[in-house]
Design a protein around this motif. Structure first.
Motif, PDB file in Angstrom:
ATOM      1  N   ALA A 226      53.604  34.643  15.230  1.00 19.75           N
ATOM      2  CA  ALA A 226      54.094  34.657  16.603  1.00 19.75           C
ATOM      3  C   ALA A 226      52.962  34.393  17.587  1.00 19.75           C
ATOM      4  O   ALA A 226      53.130  33.651  18.560  1.00 19.75           O
ATOM      5  CB  ALA A 226      54.751  36.000  16.904  1.00 19.75           C
ATOM      6  N   SER A 227      51.814  34.982  17.326  1.00 18.91           N
ATOM      7  CA  SER A 227      50.660  34.796  18.206  1.00 18.91           C
ATOM      8  C   SER A 227      50.250  33.331  18.249  1.00 18.91           C
ATOM      9  O   SER A 227      50.010  32.754  19.318  1.00 18.91           O
ATOM     10  CB  SER A 227      49.491  35.659  17.721  1.00 18.91           C
ATOM     11  OG  SER A 227      49.847  37.024  17.662  1.00 18.91           O
ATOM     12  N   GLU A 228      50.157  32.723  17.091  1.00 17.23           N
ATOM     13  CA  GLU A 228      49.719  31.331  17.004  1.00 17.23           C
ATOM     14  C   GLU A 228      50.700  30.392  17.694  1.00 17.23           C
ATOM     15  O   GLU A 228      50.311  29.340  18.222  1.00 17.23           O
ATOM     16  CB  GLU A 228      49.550  30.936  15.541  1.00 17.23           C
ATOM     17  CG  GLU A 228      48.997  29.534  15.314  1.00 17.23           C
ATOM     18  CD  GLU A 228      47.589  29.345  15.863  1.00 17.23           C
ATOM     19  OE1 GLU A 228      47.238  28.193  16.199  1.00 17.23           O
ATOM     20  OE2 GLU A 228      46.846  30.348  15.964  1.00 17.23           O
ATOM     21  N   SER A 229      51.970  30.775  17.719  1.00 19.65           N
ATOM     22  CA  SER A 229      52.977  29.902  18.331  1.00 19.65           C
ATOM     23  C   SER A 229      52.779  29.740  19.835  1.00 19.65           C
ATOM     24  O   SER A 229      53.298  28.791  20.434  1.00 19.65           O
ATOM     25  CB  SER A 229      54.383  30.442  18.051  1.00 19.65           C
ATOM     26  OG  SER A 229      54.664  31.592  18.850  1.00 19.65           O
ATOM     27  N   LEU A 230      52.020  30.655  20.467  1.00 18.58           N
ATOM     28  CA  LEU A 230      51.770  30.564  21.907  1.00 18.58           C
ATOM     29  C   LEU A 230      50.621  29.618  22.246  1.00 18.58           C
ATOM     30  O   LEU A 230      50.506  29.156  23.390  1.00 18.58           O
ATOM     31  CB  LEU A 230      51.453  31.946  22.480  1.00 18.58           C
ATOM     32  CG  LEU A 230      52.607  32.938  22.602  1.00 18.58           C
ATOM     33  CD1 LEU A 230      52.086  34.270  23.126  1.00 18.58           C
ATOM     34  CD2 LEU A 230      53.691  32.401  23.525  1.00 18.58           C
ATOM     35  N   LEU A 238      58.269  30.163  29.567  1.00 20.52           N
ATOM     36  CA  LEU A 238      59.203  31.201  29.140  1.00 20.52           C
ATOM     37  C   LEU A 238      59.824  30.894  27.786  1.00 20.52           C
ATOM     38  O   LEU A 238      60.010  31.789  26.955  1.00 20.52           O
ATOM     39  CB  LEU A 238      60.300  31.381  30.191  1.00 20.52           C
ATOM     40  CG  LEU A 238      61.323  32.491  29.922  1.00 20.52           C
ATOM     41  CD1 LEU A 238      60.633  33.844  29.801  1.00 20.52           C
ATOM     42  CD2 LEU A 238      62.377  32.518  31.019  1.00 20.52           C
ATOM     43  N   GLU A 239      60.133  29.639  27.530  1.00 20.13           N
ATOM     44  CA  GLU A 239      60.739  29.269  26.249  1.00 20.13           C
ATOM     45  C   GLU A 239      59.803  29.560  25.087  1.00 20.13           C
ATOM     46  O   GLU A 239      60.220  30.076  24.041  1.00 20.13           O
ATOM     47  CB  GLU A 239      61.111  27.789  26.267  1.00 20.13           C
ATOM     48  CG  GLU A 239      61.834  27.335  25.005  1.00 20.13           C
ATOM     49  CD  GLU A 239      62.276  25.886  25.084  1.00 20.13           C
ATOM     50  OE1 GLU A 239      62.458  25.271  24.007  1.00 20.13           O
ATOM     51  OE2 GLU A 239      62.443  25.370  26.199  1.00 20.13           O
ATOM     52  N   GLY A 245      58.607  35.888  20.612  1.00 22.43           N
ATOM     53  CA  GLY A 245      59.256  37.175  20.377  1.00 22.43           C
ATOM     54  C   GLY A 245      60.191  37.148  19.187  1.00 22.43           C
ATOM     55  O   GLY A 245      60.245  38.095  18.388  1.00 22.43           O
ATOM     56  N   ARG A 246      60.928  36.063  19.046  1.00 24.25           N
ATOM     57  CA  ARG A 246      61.828  35.943  17.891  1.00 24.25           C
ATOM     58  C   ARG A 246      61.041  35.850  16.587  1.00 24.25           C
ATOM     59  O   ARG A 246      61.431  36.440  15.567  1.00 24.25           O
ATOM     60  CB  ARG A 246      62.741  34.719  18.067  1.00 24.25           C
ATOM     61  CG  ARG A 246      63.775  34.881  19.174  1.00 24.25           C
ATOM     62  CD  ARG A 246      64.786  33.755  19.159  1.00 24.25           C
ATOM     63  NE  ARG A 246      64.224  32.499  19.641  1.00 24.25           N
ATOM     64  CZ  ARG A 246      64.265  32.100  20.909  1.00 24.25           C
ATOM     65  NH1 ARG A 246      64.820  32.852  21.831  1.00 24.25           N
ATOM     66  NH2 ARG A 246      63.751  30.922  21.263  1.00 24.25           N
TER      67      ARG A 246
END
Length: 287
Positions: A226-230, A238-239, A245-246
């Motif tokens: 999840a962290s890397e996805s940001l 926001l998307e 989060g998912r």
């Protein structure tokens, strides 16, 4: 034997280490005692003898400088909530401010929050994980620093050592935020909590991120996928935050409990990650 009947007092770190060494595997440090003193209410045996460290001045210090915040093990949640330490420490300050009730915050310590085994709901731990915090431990061989993520995996073997200070990096360009959800509102233990810490480049894009969640599994954890996805996204995207989060929810094996079933803890995580990110940018999230 009650806790109060089995407490030795220490006047310094070296004194505490000496007393812990005398007690061996049955010795433990004692500060605020908010977790230890309720062992009986949880139906747990308490086989330990305790060394009271509340009178050691060194452990109550807060220091700023050299790109990090140093928080002594005895610093209470109330004192943490009052710190003015900038955006990198915002998640930690917010976690302290919202945890439990004022009476608990006045005595519960950052060292105790980290060291409490079996306390899945510890609010400070996700904030420290997301902030890449380190723990300084004093022991028979001297002092050493280890990342909080390593300490959590190792803490059951920490007899004879004492948390002295928690160090939180405060680099320029770092933003952090925290969010929690309880059954009835403020106070109480969280059903789930989340901390987000990001390092932004000059254009405001995320170049490094850390998402940590607590009270979902028995021990708080980082969510690396999840962290890397940001990374590479604008922190106002926001998307991307919703998707992170998912992903974080999918990275967890959520526990069932009397306060909430596992599926519900996982279900609320995306919202908490979004709220934590909103707090990190100084925005409000009313959804």
């Amino acid at each position: 034997m009650t806790v109060t009947e089995s407490v030795l007092r220490a006047e310094s770190v070296s004194d505490a280490l000496a007393r812990l060494a005398e007690l061996g595997e049955h010795g433990r440090p004692l500060a605020g005692g908010t977790w230890v003193l309720r062992a009986g209410l949880r139906g747990e045996d308490d086989p330990y003898r305790y060394v009271a460290i509340g009178g050691i001045p060194e452990l109550a210090e807060v220091s700023y400088g050299d790109g990090e915040l140093g928080v002594g093990a005895l610093v209470t949640h109330t004192r943490l909530a009052e710190l003015v330490a900038g955006p990198p420490a915002a998640a930690l300050v917010e976690a302290a401010r919202g945890s439990a009730f004022p009476q608990v915050r006045n005595v519960a310590t950052i060292g105790g929050n980290l060291a409490a085994i079996g306390f899945a709901e510890a609010d400070l731990v996700p904030a420290l994980l997301a902030g890449e915090a380190e723990v300084e431990l004093a022991g028979p061989a001297g002092r050493r620093r280890i990342p909080v993520v390593d300490f959590l995996a190792w803490r059951e073997k920490s007899a004879g050592e004492l948390i002295t200070t928690v160090f939180l990096p405060t680099p320029a360009g770092r933003r952090s935020g925290f969010a929690r959800l309880t059954v009835r509102g403020s106070g109480e233990y969280p059903i789930a909590n989340a901390a987000v810490s990001v390092d932004l480049d000059a254009e405001g894009a995320v170049r490094a991120a850390r998402i940590a969640v607590g009270s979902v599994e028995p021990v708080a954890k980082l969510c690396p996928v999840a962290s890397e996805s940001l990374v590479g996204h604008g922190f106002s995207d926001l998307e991307a935050i919703e998707e992170a989060g998912r992903i974080a929810a999918r990275e967890c094996s959520a526990r069932d409990g009397l306060d909430a079933p596992g599926w519900y803890r996982a279900e609320v995580l995306p919202t908490l990650v979004r709220r934590a990110a909103a707090h990190a940018t100084g925005q409000e999230d009313s959804e």
